[in-house]
Design an enzyme around this catalytic site. Structure first.
Site, short mmCIF file in Angstrom:
data_model
loop_
_atom_site.label_atom_id
_atom_site.label_comp_id
_atom_site.label_asym_id
_atom_site.label_seq_id
_atom_site.Cartn_x
_atom_site.Cartn_y
_atom_site.Cartn_z
N CYS A 15 2.82 -1.24 15.52
CA CYS A 15 2.65 -1.14 14.07
C CYS A 15 1.97 -2.39 13.50
CB CYS A 15 4.02 -0.95 13.41
SG CYS A 15 3.93 -0.75 11.61
N GLU A 18 0.83 -1.21 0.00
CA GLU A 18 0.00 0.00 0.00
C GLU A 18 0.86 1.25 0.00
OE1 GLU A 18 -3.77 -1.84 2.55
OE2 GLU A 18 -2.21 -0.69 3.58
N CYS A 64 7.80 -3.88 15.47
CA CYS A 64 7.42 -2.83 16.41
C CYS A 64 6.03 -3.11 16.97
CB CYS A 64 7.45 -1.47 15.73
SG CYS A 64 9.10 -0.99 15.15
N CYS A 103 7.13 -6.41 7.03
CA CYS A 103 8.26 -5.84 7.75
C CYS A 103 8.70 -6.84 8.82
CB CYS A 103 7.86 -4.52 8.41
SG CYS A 103 9.22 -3.65 9.25
N CYS A 152 -0.56 6.47 10.25
CA CYS A 152 0.75 5.95 10.65
C CYS A 152 0.62 4.66 11.45
CB CYS A 152 1.47 7.02 11.48
SG CYS A 152 3.08 6.50 12.10
N CYS A 170 3.09 8.77 0.57
CA CYS A 170 3.79 7.86 1.48
C CYS A 170 3.97 6.52 0.77
CB CYS A 170 2.98 7.70 2.76
SG CYS A 170 3.73 6.60 3.98
#
Length: 350
Positions: A125, A98, A122, A118, A340, A111
């Site tokens: 996230c 995305e 974290c 990933c 975010c 962005c």
């Protein structure tokens, strides 16, 4: 058979200008032809070699035998009431990523993702919940920009590129640097280095290398003022603790008037007290920076809570009292999971 032949061809969008010059030399072609091709790919948005009409028909046929031009497939575009748009792309192997168009006062910001998934893990996230699927190729990074520019109504107005989408850019270093070279090239996507920002969770050794290789803005996702808390929120801190990360920030090469952006996600009961703000102010002494405060964006299955508006404002005021530039960044696109920390690459197809 045809698929095997296609996969053996060179994807022109994975080549920097210098790579392309070397590749064309093997075909007996002049260097300036590389510039012509780059302009077609990024400024004209060409999706095939056949479109490059200032190349001779013979040369185009010769090029088509050994090279190809990839193009991401737009699966869906979701729009939020605040004007934010989330674009879901399908990669050639079926994976999805995305990117997000964020409306700003003057021009939109795009962005961009650098990995499918990933591996940084974290805790706040959503992207990392499914782990890392694979790195994106330079073509898959830059094509998010090309597609947005040429396919969206507001595309031509996009003025800033932020490598803050899915993935950790410095964990895909070589491909990201090559993409940045294309993004910032005058004959490529023509975004000034002042308009390109890379955000990292803190791969300290790669930060110094980045400053030597390209000139872009740097954003650091810090989110804690002590190693114990940051270890819990961001496992990368166990490898590169706060002290090492901030040393890398102090050594980062950038033009004199620019500052590193310190991103700090405020989480209720974890890192959002006035005492945390005081420690942050002390911690950042000597780092040429500005601070972006971001209220934690809750998502399905979220482990944390967003702090109150009063808590956020008290945190900001304390930083200002210590003479820092501190701005609360308004989260946009929450209703479509585009804010975010919310990107997952699994948006519903509509």
């Amino acid at each position: 058979m045809e698929q095997n032949q296609a996969s053996s061809k060179v994807n022109l969008k994975d080549l920097s200008l210098k790579d392309l010059e070397r590749f064309l030399a093997t075909l007996g072609k002049e260097k300036y032809r590389a510039g012509q091709i780059v302009r077609w790919l990024y400024q004209q948005g060409a999706t095939s070699i056949a479109e490059m009409t200032n190349l001779s028909k013979h040369f185009r046929e010769k090029l088509e035998a050994v090279a190809t031009v990839s193009s991401l497939e737009i699966v869906t575009v979701q729009a939020a009431s605040d004007g934010t748009k989330k674009i879901l792309y399908r990669l050639s192997d079926g994976l999805t990523v995305e990117s997000v168009v964020i409306p700003e006062k003057n021009h939109p910001t795009l962005c961009v993702s650098t990995q499918a998934g990933c591996r940084m893990g974290c805790a706040f996230c959503l992207t990392g919940k499914g782990g890392l699927k694979r790195n994106l190729l330079p073509s898959e990074i830059t094509d998010q920009i090309t597609q947005a520019i040429h396919k969206l109504p507001e595309g031509k107005d996009i003025n800033n590129i932020v490598l803050m989408g899915m993935g950790e850019p410095l964990d895909n270093y070589d491909n990201v640097v090559k993409a940045i070279e294309i993004i910032s090239s005058d004959i490529g996507l023509s975004f000034s280095g002042r308009k390109v920002t890379l955000s990292t969770c803190g791969l300290a050794p790669m930060i110094e290398r980045l400053g030597e290789d390209v000139c872009v803005n740097l954003a650091i996702s810090l989110n804690a003022t002590d190693n114990a808390t940051r270890d819990r929120l961001m496992p990368i801190n166990k490898a590169y603790p706060i002290e090492q990360l901030l040393r890398a920030c102090k050594d980062y090469e950038m033009p004199r008037r620019r500052r590193i952006t310190v991103e700090y996600i405020l989480i209720e009961g974890v890192n959002a007290s006035v005492a945390d703000a005081q420690r942050l102010a002390k911690l950042l002494r000597g780092v040429r920076c500005k601070i972006n405060l971001i209220a934690y964006n809750e998502h399905p299955g979220a482990l944390f809570k967003s702090p109150s508006a009063e808590t956020i404002e008290n945190f900001r005021k304390e930083l200002i009292r210590h003479n820092y530039t501190a701005v609360v960044r308004k989260s946009k696109g929450r209703e479509i999971l585009a804010a975010c920390g919310q990107l997952s690459g699994q948006a519903l197809q509509k």
